[in-house]
Design a protein around this motif. Structure first.
Motif, PDB file in Angstrom:
ATOM      1  N   TYR A  59      -2.287   6.740  -9.209  1.00 29.34           N
ATOM      2  CA  TYR A  59      -3.640   6.352  -8.770  1.00 29.34           C
ATOM      3  C   TYR A  59      -4.664   7.391  -9.228  1.00 29.34           C
ATOM      4  O   TYR A  59      -5.736   7.053  -9.715  1.00 29.34           O
ATOM      5  CB  TYR A  59      -3.743   6.242  -7.252  1.00 29.34           C
ATOM      6  CG  TYR A  59      -2.841   5.217  -6.601  1.00 29.34           C
ATOM      7  CD1 TYR A  59      -2.343   4.123  -7.286  1.00 29.34           C
ATOM      8  CD2 TYR A  59      -2.489   5.347  -5.268  1.00 29.34           C
ATOM      9  CE1 TYR A  59      -1.522   3.201  -6.665  1.00 29.34           C
ATOM     10  CE2 TYR A  59      -1.677   4.425  -4.640  1.00 29.34           C
ATOM     11  CZ  TYR A  59      -1.188   3.356  -5.341  1.00 29.34           C
ATOM     12  OH  TYR A  59      -0.376   2.437  -4.716  1.00 29.34           O
ATOM     13  N   TYR A 114      -5.181   4.410  -2.470  1.00 34.60           N
ATOM     14  CA  TYR A 114      -5.052   3.056  -2.991  1.00 34.60           C
ATOM     15  C   TYR A 114      -6.203   2.195  -2.507  1.00 34.60           C
ATOM     16  O   TYR A 114      -6.503   2.148  -1.319  1.00 34.60           O
ATOM     17  CB  TYR A 114      -3.722   2.446  -2.533  1.00 34.60           C
ATOM     18  CG  TYR A 114      -3.533   1.015  -2.952  1.00 34.60           C
ATOM     19  CD1 TYR A 114      -3.146   0.710  -4.245  1.00 34.60           C
ATOM     20  CD2 TYR A 114      -3.733  -0.028  -2.061  1.00 34.60           C
ATOM     21  CE1 TYR A 114      -2.967  -0.592  -4.646  1.00 34.60           C
ATOM     22  CE2 TYR A 114      -3.550  -1.342  -2.458  1.00 34.60           C
ATOM     23  CZ  TYR A 114      -3.166  -1.616  -3.750  1.00 34.60           C
ATOM     24  OH  TYR A 114      -2.988  -2.909  -4.141  1.00 34.60           O
ATOM     25  N   LYS A 143       0.879  -1.174   0.000  1.00 29.76           N
ATOM     26  CA  LYS A 143       0.000   0.000   0.000  1.00 29.76           C
ATOM     27  C   LYS A 143       0.912   1.218   0.000  1.00 29.76           C
ATOM     28  O   LYS A 143       1.321   1.693   1.047  1.00 29.76           O
ATOM     29  CB  LYS A 143      -0.929  -0.016   1.206  1.00 29.76           C
ATOM     30  CG  LYS A 143      -1.921  -1.153   1.138  1.00 29.76           C
ATOM     31  CD  LYS A 143      -2.955  -1.066   2.216  1.00 29.76           C
ATOM     32  CE  LYS A 143      -3.934  -2.204   2.052  1.00 29.76           C
ATOM     33  NZ  LYS A 143      -4.968  -2.198   3.040  1.00 29.76           N
TER      34      LYS A 143
END
Length: 167
Positions: free
Chosen positions: A100, A109, A90
């Motif tokens: 992202y 995330y 992560k």
């Protein structure tokens, strides 16, 4: 001459100029020839003998055209422990958050976002190259790559990107 004829001629000339500049702009090459129809992709950390080379938390591929780029995000990746199990990464790095956001519209995330392929056209992309560095700039994403000691390319977070062939 009649005022209507002059107005019509001016309108035609302006329209032709706008059309010509639009065509030139959309056909202008903004990606260096060496990157056109090429791509770069991260690797899954599980495939790299436990060497951490993907700090993004997902596999990512970046493809270039004459004046645009496409980014694909897929498959969450994990870091394999010495026990053989894998823990999902992560990432909280600036590079990961930017990717992202380009892929999903938010900079956090979520594993579920990448269980299937997420492909985003970055639109018009400008790539500038220097000796050991190149930068991709588009409205949705800016990424800088630098050459590593072993000749590969990496983003500032240390994620390695390897060349891949496109169709």
């Amino acid at each position: 001459m009649n005022k209507k004829v002059i107005a019509a001629l001016v309108t035609i000339i302006v329209a032709a100029g706008v059309l010509t500049s639009w065509l030139v702009y959309h056909n202008q090459q903004t990606v260096p020839s060496g990157l056109i129809n090429r791509g770069y992709q991260t690797v899954d950390a599980r495939q790299s003998d436990n060497t951490m080379v993907n700090h993004l938390g997902i596999s990512v591929a970046l493809f270039f055209n004459k004046n645009s780029a496409t980014i694909n995000g897929f498959q969450p990746v994990g870091k394999k422990s010495y026990l053989g199990d894998s823990k999902l990464i992560k990432s909280n790095t600036r590079t990961a958050k930017d990717i992202y956001k380009a892929l999903t519209g938010h900079s956090t995330y979520n594993t579920k976002d990448y269980l299937k392929l997420v492909s985003v056209n970055l639109g018009r992309a400008y790539v500038t190259q220097h000796k050991n560095k190149w930068t991709l700039k588009s409205k949705k994403l800016t990424l800088t790559f630098h050459k590593t000691a072993d000749g590969n390319w990496a983003t500032p977070d240390g994620t390695l990107w390897f060349p891949v062939k496109t169709k």
